[in-house]
Motif scaffolding. Structure first.
Motif, short mmCIF file in Angstrom:
data_model
loop_
_atom_site.label_atom_id
_atom_site.label_comp_id
_atom_site.label_asym_id
_atom_site.label_seq_id
_atom_site.Cartn_x
_atom_site.Cartn_y
_atom_site.Cartn_z
N LEU A 152 -37.82 28.91 51.05
CA LEU A 152 -37.69 27.55 50.51
C LEU A 152 -38.16 27.43 49.07
O LEU A 152 -37.64 26.59 48.31
CB LEU A 152 -38.47 26.57 51.38
CG LEU A 152 -37.90 26.32 52.78
CD1 LEU A 152 -38.90 25.55 53.64
CD2 LEU A 152 -36.58 25.56 52.68
N LYS B 169 -29.17 22.84 50.34
CA LYS B 169 -29.36 22.28 48.99
C LYS B 169 -29.42 23.41 47.97
O LYS B 169 -29.88 24.52 48.26
CB LYS B 169 -30.63 21.45 48.93
CG LYS B 169 -30.71 20.32 49.95
CD LYS B 169 -29.61 19.28 49.72
CE LYS B 169 -29.76 18.14 50.72
NZ LYS B 169 -28.68 17.13 50.55
N LYS C 191 -37.14 26.18 43.80
CA LYS C 191 -37.33 25.51 45.09
C LYS C 191 -36.03 24.84 45.53
O LYS C 191 -35.23 24.39 44.69
CB LYS C 191 -38.43 24.46 44.99
CG LYS C 191 -38.78 23.77 46.31
CD LYS C 191 -39.92 22.79 46.13
CE LYS C 191 -40.30 22.08 47.42
NZ LYS C 191 -40.77 23.02 48.46
N ARG C 192 -35.82 24.76 46.83
CA ARG C 192 -34.75 23.94 47.38
C ARG C 192 -35.36 23.04 48.45
O ARG C 192 -36.30 23.42 49.15
CB ARG C 192 -33.62 24.79 47.98
CG ARG C 192 -34.04 25.71 49.11
CD ARG C 192 -32.87 26.56 49.57
NE ARG C 192 -33.29 27.57 50.53
CZ ARG C 192 -32.52 28.56 50.98
NH1 ARG C 192 -31.28 28.67 50.53
NH2 ARG C 192 -32.97 29.44 51.85
N THR C 193 -34.81 21.85 48.59
CA THR C 193 -35.36 20.87 49.54
C THR C 193 -34.76 21.02 50.93
O THR C 193 -35.21 20.36 51.86
CB THR C 193 -35.11 19.45 49.03
OG1 THR C 193 -33.71 19.25 48.81
CG2 THR C 193 -35.85 19.21 47.72
N GLY C 194 -33.75 21.86 51.08
CA GLY C 194 -33.13 22.11 52.38
C GLY C 194 -32.26 23.34 52.28
O GLY C 194 -31.89 23.78 51.18
N ASP D 62 -42.69 29.54 50.95
CA ASP D 62 -42.66 28.49 49.92
C ASP D 62 -43.96 28.52 49.13
O ASP D 62 -44.97 27.94 49.53
CB ASP D 62 -42.44 27.12 50.54
CG ASP D 62 -42.12 26.05 49.48
OD1 ASP D 62 -42.26 26.36 48.28
OD2 ASP D 62 -41.72 24.94 49.85
#
Length: 528
Positions: free
Chosen positions: A176, A91, A85-88, A423
């Protein structure tokens, strides 16, 4: 012109040729019986057979190779499960492996350098191909995510179902979060082609005899505790001239060009039920809408789970000239980040090409608790469509530098399908949606009711070369513009939040009327 989105999946198309037969061959080869007899290794690399035949084709000076080594990874007593996962968009991706210790699940961080993107674990396998003299003629590394399309259990005591997604989910540049896994006692295909490189020549081997050796690279042997004896598999390869009369050349050329061999699909290529946390999505076990409107319709509840439609920035944007006019083509994705699926049923107005659409609502256990009108559906009889479109899902606008409307796209109605895993790490995400393409969505003109669904964590993508996915810019002056992807434009759908429905992507038009140019700046470093 081939679709770049399709090209990204060339490797997976080639891999899946013959996959079912190979998967079934695991038990025939003795893998299932051997592993059931003793405590299995955490992961094992196996070959379904010791000898395979690859077909080689030549056409117009180019060569094409259909190769299926039949390589598989088998999980031991516990599943292999990784959450990335990435938060942005700007990121880094953080990946964690779910490990079972003393009956409890814990998460262990996967080194960042092993997960640079959402295409799986980088350089998981090294494949070396040698000629009869032992000279290595090809050597390359392949990634691995475990989410197979033809996975099967390989021993009698394995669980009955596989909960993990189908497909790695990394071809959308704005992904995401992803979940990769191999169910305990189940197999997952191992990539046996080099990672696709649009600038490289087609993967090829001359007619002859070879030996292919596949090895799980040492960093993963250590990370997952794979014994050395279970980390290598060897396969003899016989390359022969392909029989074009059987359609082999057409199939391989289509895969090499990234084009689907099946009937045209308006969407991008669409790619298991999870634990109790995902039971909110249980409604979709029956995708067909009821034949008539419920009587009476229950009003939408004031609270409870809701979908949350979010737009991703436009992607794979390109300039094209046709019949003397200039067009900006683009792909667009709207996804559901909410706590409930978006489910819309359409009920036909007798004798017409229109349906009345209703959005349905569910409680936390997946029980239907209400509905409300949500616009209409219309029959689209154009070639390449021939299905029911929901008219109130999204809108595409081209805005000028002050973000005022310049052009509205001709695409105004949509067949909802779960095409993209945007996601799968959010709560309630549906890892194995059922309506993933037009064969499972949107109905025929002989139907009287249609159900269209966008599940939690999933997105609906229309790729850049589909009808209406463009703006005509022939007479627009040079300058800065913004492609707006707008979900739920008339707010006829009930959501958790409508402030995140719009996404803008900057583009710059230049050049002359005879030779226009297009520049697309990156979004937080993403060039897609």
């Amino acid at each position: 012109m081939s679709d770049p989105l399709q090209k990204r999946r060339r490797r997976s198309r080639l891999m899946t040729y013959g996959a079912v037969a190979a998967a079934l061959g695991l038990t025939a080869a003795g893998v299932g019986v051997a592993q059931a007899a003793a405590t299995p290794a955490p992961l094992s690399l196996v070959a379904a057979t010791g000898q395979v035949t690859a077909e080689r084709y030549e056409d117009d000076g180019e060569s094409y190779l259909s190769l299926d080594l039949g390589l598989h990874v088998i999980a031991g007593k516990d599943p292999l499960e990784i959450w990335a996962k990435r938060t942005g968009y700007d990121k880094p991706i953080k990946a964690e492996r779910v490990v079972v210790k003393n009956g409890k699940k814990t998460k262990v961080t996967v080194p960042a350098e092993l997960v640079p993107d959402f295409n799986g674990l980088k350089d998981f396998t090294t494949i070396s191909i040698a000629d009869p003299a032992g000279t290595v003629v090809k050597e390359y590394k392949t990634p691995f995510c475990g989410n197979g399309y033809s996975s099967a259990r390989t021993r009698p005591d394995a669980p009955a179902a596989n909960p993990y997604p189908q497909g790695c989910g990394g071809y959308n540049p704005f992904t995401l979060g992803a979940v990769w896994g191999v169910q305990a006692g189940w197999d997952a295909r191992v990539d046996d082609y080099p990672v696709y490189d649009p600038d490289a020549e087609s993967f090829d081997l001359p007619v002859g005899q070879y030996t292919a050796t596949a090895t799980v690279n040492p960093v993963y042997q250590k990370l997952f505790g794979i014994p050395q004896a279970q980390s290598t598999a060897q396969v003899g390869v016989t390359v022969v001239e392909g029989d074009t009369d059987r359609g082999g050349l057409a199939r391989i050329k289509a895969a090499d060009a990234g084009q689907a061999a099946a009937a045209p699909d308006e969407h991008s290529i669409h790619d298991a039920e999870g634990d109790a946390k995902r039971q909110v999505s249980s409604y979709v076990n029956e995708l067909r809408a009821p034949a008539k409107r419920p009587t009476p319709l229950k009003a939408a509840p004031s609270g409870g789970p809701r979908p949350d439609l979010r737009s991703l920035p436009a992607w794979e944007i390109a300039l094209e000239q046709e019949d003397g006019k200039w067009y900006v083509n683009f792909g667009a994705t709207v996804w559901n980040a909410g706590t409930s699926p978006l489910l819309v049923d359409g009920f036909r107005r007798t004798g017409t090409e229109l349906m009345d659409a209703y959005q349905y609502f569910f409680d936390a256990k997946g029980n239907q608790v209400g509905s409300r009108p949500a616009g209409t559906m219309e029959w689209d009889n154009r070639e390449g469509h021939l299905h029911w479109h929901f008219t109130d899902f999204a809108q595409y606008n081209l805005l000028d530098s002050t973000q005022k409307l310049s052009v509205r796209s001709g695409k105004e109605a949509f067949c909802l399908a779960n095409t993209d895993a945007v996601d799968f790490t959010i709560a309630g995400a549906k890892w194995r949606p059922e309506n993933t393409d037009l064969s499972t969505s949107c109905g025929a003109n002989t139907t009287i009711a249609v159900r269209e669904v966008l599940d939690i964590g999933n997105g609906d993508t229309y790729s850049q070369y589909r009808p209406g996915q463009s703006f005509e810019v022939t007479d627009l002056p040079n300058g800065t513009y913004y492609i707006q992807v707008l979900a739920n434009p008339e707010k006829k759908l009930a959501e958790l939040d409508t402030t995140n429905n719009s996404a803008l992507r900057q583009i710059i038009l230049g050049g002359t009327p005879e030779a226009r140019t297009l520049t697309v700046p990156p979004v937080h470093g993403i060039k897609g």
